[in-house]
Design a protein around this motif. Structure first.
Motif, PDB file in Angstrom:
ATOM      1  N   TYR A 114      47.863  32.169  34.418  1.00 23.21           N
ATOM      2  CA  TYR A 114      47.970  30.517  33.766  1.00 23.21           C
ATOM      3  C   TYR A 114      47.277  29.767  34.617  1.00 23.21           C
ATOM      4  CZ  TYR A 114      51.318  32.835  30.542  1.00 23.21           C
ATOM      5  OH  TYR A 114      51.785  33.795  29.681  1.00 23.21           O
ATOM      6  N   SER A 115      46.078  29.179  34.199  1.00 27.17           N
ATOM      7  CA  SER A 115      45.412  27.958  35.005  1.00 27.17           C
ATOM      8  C   SER A 115      45.515  26.796  34.552  1.00 27.17           C
ATOM      9  CB  SER A 115      44.313  28.599  35.538  1.00 27.17           C
ATOM     10  OG  SER A 115      43.506  28.653  34.167  1.00 27.17           O
ATOM     11  N   ASP A 116      45.552  25.782  35.135  1.00 27.55           N
ATOM     12  CA  ASP A 116      45.416  24.142  34.558  1.00 27.55           C
ATOM     13  C   ASP A 116      44.146  23.663  35.383  1.00 27.55           C
ATOM     14  OD1 ASP A 116      45.697  21.821  33.411  1.00 27.55           O
ATOM     15  OD2 ASP A 116      47.526  21.487  34.340  1.00 27.55           O
ATOM     16  N   TRP A 117      43.154  24.091  34.887  1.00 34.37           N
ATOM     17  CA  TRP A 117      41.874  23.696  35.608  1.00 34.37           C
ATOM     18  C   TRP A 117      41.506  22.422  35.168  1.00 34.37           C
ATOM     19  CZ3 TRP A 117      38.193  22.490  32.176  1.00 34.37           C
ATOM     20  CH2 TRP A 117      38.318  22.741  30.706  1.00 34.37           C
ATOM     21  N   GLN A 118      42.159  21.756  34.176  1.00 35.41           N
ATOM     22  CA  GLN A 118      41.514  20.359  33.757  1.00 35.41           C
ATOM     23  C   GLN A 118      42.070  19.441  34.708  1.00 35.41           C
ATOM     24  OE1 GLN A 118      42.914  21.144  29.926  1.00 35.41           O
ATOM     25  NE2 GLN A 118      44.100  19.275  29.866  1.00 35.41           N
ATOM     26  N   LEU A 119      41.258  18.037  34.732  1.00 30.39           N
ATOM     27  CA  LEU A 119      41.683  17.219  35.827  1.00 30.39           C
ATOM     28  C   LEU A 119      42.986  16.364  35.091  1.00 30.39           C
ATOM     29  CD1 LEU A 119      38.061  15.617  36.498  1.00 30.39           C
ATOM     30  CD2 LEU A 119      39.593  17.092  38.199  1.00 30.39           C
ATOM     31  N   PRO A 120      43.637  15.831  35.790  1.00 28.47           N
ATOM     32  CA  PRO A 120      44.895  15.101  35.516  1.00 28.47           C
ATOM     33  C   PRO A 120      44.264  13.803  34.498  1.00 28.47           C
ATOM     34  CG  PRO A 120      45.208  15.554  37.699  1.00 28.47           C
ATOM     35  CD  PRO A 120      43.684  15.852  37.352  1.00 28.47           C
ATOM     36  N   GLY A 121      45.046  13.611  33.420  1.00 28.44           N
ATOM     37  CA  GLY A 121      44.748  12.651  32.516  1.00 28.44           C
ATOM     38  C   GLY A 121      43.587  12.892  31.579  1.00 28.44           C
ATOM     39  N   GLN A 122      42.768  14.189  31.733  1.00 25.93           N
ATOM     40  CA  GLN A 122      41.836  14.560  31.035  1.00 25.93           C
ATOM     41  C   GLN A 122      42.187  15.620  29.933  1.00 25.93           C
ATOM     42  OE1 GLN A 122      38.084  15.127  32.941  1.00 25.93           O
ATOM     43  NE2 GLN A 122      38.119  13.079  33.815  1.00 25.93           N
ATOM     44  N   TYR A 123      41.669  15.630  28.810  1.00 29.90           N
ATOM     45  CA  TYR A 123      41.903  16.693  27.667  1.00 29.90           C
ATOM     46  C   TYR A 123      40.727  16.892  26.989  1.00 29.90           C
ATOM     47  CZ  TYR A 123      44.212  19.046  23.784  1.00 29.90           C
ATOM     48  OH  TYR A 123      44.866  19.947  22.865  1.00 29.90           O
ATOM     49  N   PRO A 124      39.783  17.796  27.427  1.00 24.73           N
ATOM     50  CA  PRO A 124      38.284  18.135  26.967  1.00 24.73           C
ATOM     51  C   PRO A 124      38.420  18.651  25.672  1.00 24.73           C
ATOM     52  CG  PRO A 124      38.914  19.599  28.707  1.00 24.73           C
ATOM     53  CD  PRO A 124      40.162  18.511  28.706  1.00 24.73           C
ATOM     54  N   ILE A 125      37.659  18.540  24.575  1.00 19.03           N
ATOM     55  CA  ILE A 125      37.509  19.181  23.472  1.00 19.03           C
ATOM     56  C   ILE A 125      37.781  20.595  23.645  1.00 19.03           C
ATOM     57  CG2 ILE A 125      35.151  19.403  23.135  1.00 19.03           C
ATOM     58  CD1 ILE A 125      35.620  18.423  20.141  1.00 19.03           C
ATOM     59  N   SER A 126      37.346  21.218  24.587  1.00 20.37           N
ATOM     60  CA  SER A 126      37.618  22.831  24.639  1.00 20.37           C
ATOM     61  C   SER A 126      39.045  23.365  24.792  1.00 20.37           C
ATOM     62  CB  SER A 126      36.664  23.462  25.935  1.00 20.37           C
ATOM     63  OG  SER A 126      37.004  22.541  27.054  1.00 20.37           O
ATOM     64  N   ALA A 127      39.522  22.256  25.464  1.00 19.81           N
ATOM     65  CA  ALA A 127      41.196  22.610  25.601  1.00 19.81           C
ATOM     66  C   ALA A 127      41.882  22.289  24.119  1.00 19.81           C
ATOM     67  CB  ALA A 127      41.664  21.367  26.569  1.00 19.81           C
ATOM     68  N   TYR A 128      41.325  21.334  23.246  1.00 17.85           N
ATOM     69  CA  TYR A 128      41.904  21.127  22.079  1.00 17.85           C
ATOM     70  C   TYR A 128      41.698  22.495  21.225  1.00 17.85           C
ATOM     71  CZ  TYR A 128      42.746  19.280  17.368  1.00 17.85           C
ATOM     72  OH  TYR A 128      43.342  19.161  16.257  1.00 17.85           O
ATOM     73  N   VAL A 129      40.352  22.973  21.307  1.00 17.88           N
ATOM     74  CA  VAL A 129      40.073  24.359  20.554  1.00 17.88           C
ATOM     75  C   VAL A 129      40.852  25.283  21.119  1.00 17.88           C
ATOM     76  CG1 VAL A 129      38.292  25.933  19.777  1.00 17.88           C
ATOM     77  CG2 VAL A 129      37.722  23.177  19.752  1.00 17.88           C
ATOM     78  N   ASN A 130      41.146  25.631  22.367  1.00 19.14           N
ATOM     79  CA  ASN A 130      41.791  26.448  22.888  1.00 19.14           C
ATOM     80  C   ASN A 130      43.630  26.513  22.472  1.00 19.14           C
ATOM     81  OD1 ASN A 130      39.824  27.778  24.308  1.00 19.14           O
ATOM     82  ND2 ASN A 130      40.275  26.686  26.039  1.00 19.14           N
ATOM     83  N   ASP A 131      43.953  25.341  22.274  1.00 23.59           N
ATOM     84  CA  ASP A 131      45.222  25.295  21.739  1.00 23.59           C
ATOM     85  C   ASP A 131      45.169  25.476  20.400  1.00 23.59           C
ATOM     86  OD1 ASP A 131      46.063  24.155  24.389  1.00 23.59           O
ATOM     87  OD2 ASP A 131      45.831  21.906  23.461  1.00 23.59           O
ATOM     88  N   LEU A 132      44.359  25.000  19.514  1.00 21.94           N
ATOM     89  CA  LEU A 132      44.092  25.722  18.190  1.00 21.94           C
ATOM     90  C   LEU A 132      44.439  27.141  18.103  1.00 21.94           C
ATOM     91  CD1 LEU A 132      41.586  23.290  16.591  1.00 21.94           C
ATOM     92  CD2 LEU A 132      44.155  23.388  15.888  1.00 21.94           C
ATOM     93  N   ASP A 133      43.698  27.925  18.929  1.00 19.20           N
ATOM     94  CA  ASP A 133      43.457  29.429  18.999  1.00 19.20           C
ATOM     95  C   ASP A 133      44.857  29.943  19.388  1.00 19.20           C
ATOM     96  OD1 ASP A 133      40.915  29.302  18.418  1.00 19.20           O
ATOM     97  OD2 ASP A 133      39.887  29.569  20.490  1.00 19.20           O
ATOM     98  N   GLY A 134      45.719  29.389  20.418  1.00 22.04           N
ATOM     99  CA  GLY A 134      46.661  29.568  20.956  1.00 22.04           C
ATOM    100  C   GLY A 134      47.841  29.426  19.820  1.00 22.04           C
TER     101      GLY A 134
END
Length: 145
Positions: A58-78
Motif C-alpha cells: 500500500y502506498s500513499d504517494w499523493q501530497l498531503p492535502g491533495q486528492y487528485p482525480i485519479s485517486a477518486y477514480v481509484n476509490d471508485l474502483d476499490g
C-alpha cells in the motif's frame, strides 16, 4: 512475516474499533479473500519479483492535502471491488460486513452529488458501449482538484 488475520487497514476513521469488533471467523474469511487476491496480483509479475511480494503493498504517494482525480477514480474502483468481494465471503462475513459497507455507501452518498453534466466521464474510462452506473454517476460535493 505478517499475520493478515490480525492486521487491520490503516488510515481510515474508526478502523481500530471496527476491526476489533469483527468476529474471528469474519477475519479469517477476509484473510482468505486477501490471500486469493494477492495470488492473482502476483501471477502477473516476473518470477524473480513474484517471490519477493509476500503481502499487498500500500502506498500513499499523493501530497498531503491533495486528492487528485485519479485517486477518486481509484476509490471508485476499490468500492466496486469491495462489493464484488462480498459474494466470495462466507454468509456470516457478508452479514457482518454488509452493515459496514452500507455505512460506507451512506458516507459516500452524503459527500457526493449526482454528476448530471458528466464532468467525470472522461476519467472513468468505461468499456465501449458501457454506461457509467451507480456511484460512477456521482462526483464529490466539493471539487478537491
Amino acid at each position: 512475516m505478517s499475520d493478515p488475520v490480525h492486521e487491520r487497514p490503516v488510515g481510515t476513521p474508526l478502523t481500530d474499533e471496527t476491526w476489533a469488533g469483527l468476529a474471528p471467523s469474519v477475519l479469517v474469511s477476509v484473510a482468505r479473500y486477501d490471500a486469493c487476491r494477492l495470488e492473482i496480483e502476483r501471477s502477473g509479475l516476473a518470477p524473480g519479483i513474484r517471490e519477493a511480494v509476500a503481502e499487498p503493498v500500500y502506498s500513499d504517494w499523493q501530497l498531503p492535502g491533495q486528492y487528485p482525480i485519479s485517486a477518486y477514480v481509484n476509490d471508485l474502483d476499490g468500492h466496486a471491488r469491495l462489493h464484488g468481494a462480498m459474494g466470495t465471503l462466507t454468509r456470516e462475513a457478508r452479514s457482518e460486513l454488509s452493515v459496514l459497507l452500507a455505512a460506507l455507501d451512506a458516507r459516500f452518498v452524503s459527500a457526493s452529488v449526482p454528476d448530471e453534466e458528466g464532468e467525470l466521464r472522461p476519467w472513468l474510462k468505461p468499456s465501449p458501449g458501457d454506461e457509467p452506473h451507480g456511484f460512477r454517476l456521482r462526483r464529490p460535493r466539493r471539487h478537491p482538484w
